[in-house]
Design an enzyme around this catalytic site. Sequence first.
Site, mmCIF file in Angstrom:
data_model
loop_
_atom_site.group_PDB
_atom_site.id
_atom_site.type_symbol
_atom_site.label_atom_id
_atom_site.label_comp_id
_atom_site.label_asym_id
_atom_site.label_seq_id
_atom_site.Cartn_x
_atom_site.Cartn_y
_atom_site.Cartn_z
ATOM 1 N N LYS A 137 -1.575 -34.266 46.298
ATOM 2 C CA LYS A 137 -1.295 -36.174 45.547
ATOM 3 C C LYS A 137 -2.467 -36.553 46.681
ATOM 4 O O LYS A 137 -3.078 -37.770 46.533
ATOM 5 C CB LYS A 137 0.074 -36.586 45.903
ATOM 6 C CG LYS A 137 0.945 -35.577 45.096
ATOM 7 C CD LYS A 137 2.176 -36.978 44.814
ATOM 8 C CE LYS A 137 2.902 -36.467 43.263
ATOM 9 N NZ LYS A 137 3.470 -37.371 42.980
ATOM 10 N N LYS A 151 -0.086 -29.747 34.747
ATOM 11 C CA LYS A 151 1.259 -30.341 34.262
ATOM 12 C C LYS A 151 1.131 -31.367 33.462
ATOM 13 O O LYS A 151 -0.052 -32.491 33.988
ATOM 14 C CB LYS A 151 1.993 -30.136 35.961
ATOM 15 C CG LYS A 151 3.203 -30.979 36.090
ATOM 16 C CD LYS A 151 4.105 -30.991 37.442
ATOM 17 C CE LYS A 151 3.926 -32.105 37.827
ATOM 18 N NZ LYS A 151 4.830 -33.091 38.152
ATOM 19 N N LYS A 178 2.719 -38.259 35.242
ATOM 20 C CA LYS A 178 2.693 -39.755 34.825
ATOM 21 C C LYS A 178 1.721 -40.290 34.920
ATOM 22 O O LYS A 178 1.171 -41.091 34.588
ATOM 23 C CB LYS A 178 3.862 -40.666 35.900
ATOM 24 C CG LYS A 178 5.378 -39.512 35.035
ATOM 25 C CD LYS A 178 6.334 -40.720 36.688
ATOM 26 C CE LYS A 178 7.749 -40.134 36.823
ATOM 27 N NZ LYS A 178 8.076 -39.826 38.181
HETATM 28 N N1 AQP Z 1 5.328 -31.822 33.628
HETATM 29 C C1 AQP Z 1 6.793 -30.890 34.229
HETATM 30 N N2 AQP Z 1 7.041 -29.856 33.143
HETATM 31 C C2 AQP Z 1 8.621 -29.771 33.550
HETATM 32 N N3 AQP Z 1 9.328 -30.993 34.861
HETATM 33 C C3 AQP Z 1 8.312 -31.759 35.189
HETATM 34 N N4 AQP Z 1 9.147 -32.970 36.219
HETATM 35 C C4 AQP Z 1 8.307 -33.467 36.564
HETATM 36 N N5 AQP Z 1 6.447 -33.392 36.115
HETATM 37 C C5 AQP Z 1 7.086 -31.714 34.461
HETATM 38 C C6 AQP Z 1 10.476 -32.395 36.555
HETATM 39 O O1 AQP Z 1 11.025 -34.498 36.684
HETATM 40 C C7 AQP Z 1 11.358 -34.626 37.960
HETATM 41 C C8 AQP Z 1 11.125 -35.699 38.077
HETATM 42 O O2 AQP Z 1 10.253 -36.411 38.966
HETATM 43 P P1 AQP Z 1 9.405 -37.170 39.915
HETATM 44 O O3 AQP Z 1 9.609 -37.961 39.276
HETATM 45 O O4 AQP Z 1 9.796 -36.496 40.907
HETATM 46 O O5 AQP Z 1 7.814 -37.152 39.677
HETATM 47 P P2 AQP Z 1 6.789 -35.938 39.542
HETATM 48 O O6 AQP Z 1 7.239 -34.676 39.437
HETATM 49 O O7 AQP Z 1 6.131 -36.539 40.668
HETATM 50 O O8 AQP Z 1 6.432 -36.649 38.058
HETATM 51 P P3 AQP Z 1 4.868 -36.627 37.389
HETATM 52 O O9 AQP Z 1 5.569 -37.344 35.711
HETATM 53 O O10 AQP Z 1 4.358 -35.296 37.444
HETATM 54 O O11 AQP Z 1 4.691 -38.192 38.677
HETATM 55 P P4 AQP Z 1 3.244 -37.980 39.444
HETATM 56 O O12 AQP Z 1 1.896 -38.034 38.134
HETATM 57 O O13 AQP Z 1 3.243 -38.859 40.066
HETATM 58 O O14 AQP Z 1 3.016 -36.835 40.026
HETATM 59 C C9 AQP Z 1 11.771 -34.012 39.036
HETATM 60 O O15 AQP Z 1 12.524 -32.819 39.112
HETATM 61 C C10 AQP Z 1 10.133 -32.226 38.468
HETATM 62 O O16 AQP Z 1 10.656 -31.533 38.622
#
Ligand code: AQP
Length: 345
Positions: A115, A207, A210
């Site tokens: 990040k 992955k 968002k």
């Molecule tokens: N691609 C994924 N596959 C399975 N699980 C996922 N999680 C996130 N992406 C995947 C799980 O969703 C939960 C909440 O995630 P978060 O809100 O903490 O954000 P994150 O992991 O940072 O999700 P994003 O979408 O990838 O956001 P950005 O783009 O901002 O980094 C967690 O349990 C996570 O494991």
Amino acid sequence: MSKPLNRVFSGVQPTGNLHLGNYLGAIKRFVELQNSHECIYCVVDMHAITVWQDPAELRQSTREVTATFIACGIDPAKHIVFNQSQVQEHAELAWVFNCVARMGWLNRMTQFKEKAGKHKENASVGLFAYPALMAADILVYRATHVPVGDDQKQHLELSRDIAQKFNVDFEASIAEAGFEDGFFPLPEPLITGHATRVMSFRDGNNKMSKSDPSDMSRINLTDDADAIAKKIRKAKTDPEPLPGDTDGFEGRPEAENLVGIFAALQDSSPQDVLNTYGGGQFSGLKSDLADLAVEKLGPIGAETARLIADPGHIDAVLKDGAERARAIAEPIMRDVKKIVGFVGG
Ligand code: AQP
């Protein structure tokens, strides 16, 4: 004094549209665990601001994630749903954990490296300390189980390290306060199912996320039927027919991803899916996957939209959840202060 058994905690950041990865990797599991555990589900708005958030969008996103939780089947009356910033004990314990965790531990966190990218000096201190706040989120309830996607595994291991070090550093003080076998449980990650790491529809090595600039890389839980079908139809694949068994996924991340999503949505296994589609072209699998995704996700999107139309109700759910969360966190934090040696009461 004994430790609480089987208390589940997990959180989701209000940082934009929730997607299929968040649903299959986390929220679907949250729903299932309600039958067997006492569950606390948190919209982690304090984590969200580790990168810049527009205040109005943060408010809207916090309500949307809450509405999505409920639309997916989380029951805020039987369990606890709230936003992190309403329970001050998260921040208080995070500070103590900032002083327990070691710089070397945090330096190894791959999420920070990803990040912060090449501009580490410009990243917020909060982004670096994020895993200590995550440990506090879990341990301020002395939670024992944490359902998360595979990407959070390393942070969970760090939470266990922090709990362990606290228990060792303050061993004498913990015993004096009347606790046997340490104060904090070592929380167990629950990383289960066939979609613990849902991959991007544009590149099976990344992955689903968002923050991916391409909306075609993910299915948002708010997408309508046409958008869902289009994104699946256009998802990247390879030219070979689908394999007959799961060994054939070697070197074929896009095939593995689509089959894993299919299996997770219909609660079967990748091999079951291949028993039907193995040897065939992707088009047949994609067409049925689109129907299945619309069937499963359509009602969630519609219910989320209905709930979000009444923000007063959502805010009341969060306030009630925060009060019940505080009732658990406050006495635990009081014990932590005593154990650490803070005066007051
Ligand atoms: N691609 C994924 N596959 C399975 N699980 C996922 N999680 C996130 N992406 C995947 C799980 O969703 C939960 C909440 O995630 P978060 O809100 O903490 O954000 P994150 O992991 O940072 O999700 P994003 O979408 O990838 O956001 P950005 O783009 O901002 O980094 C967690 O349990 C996570 O494991």
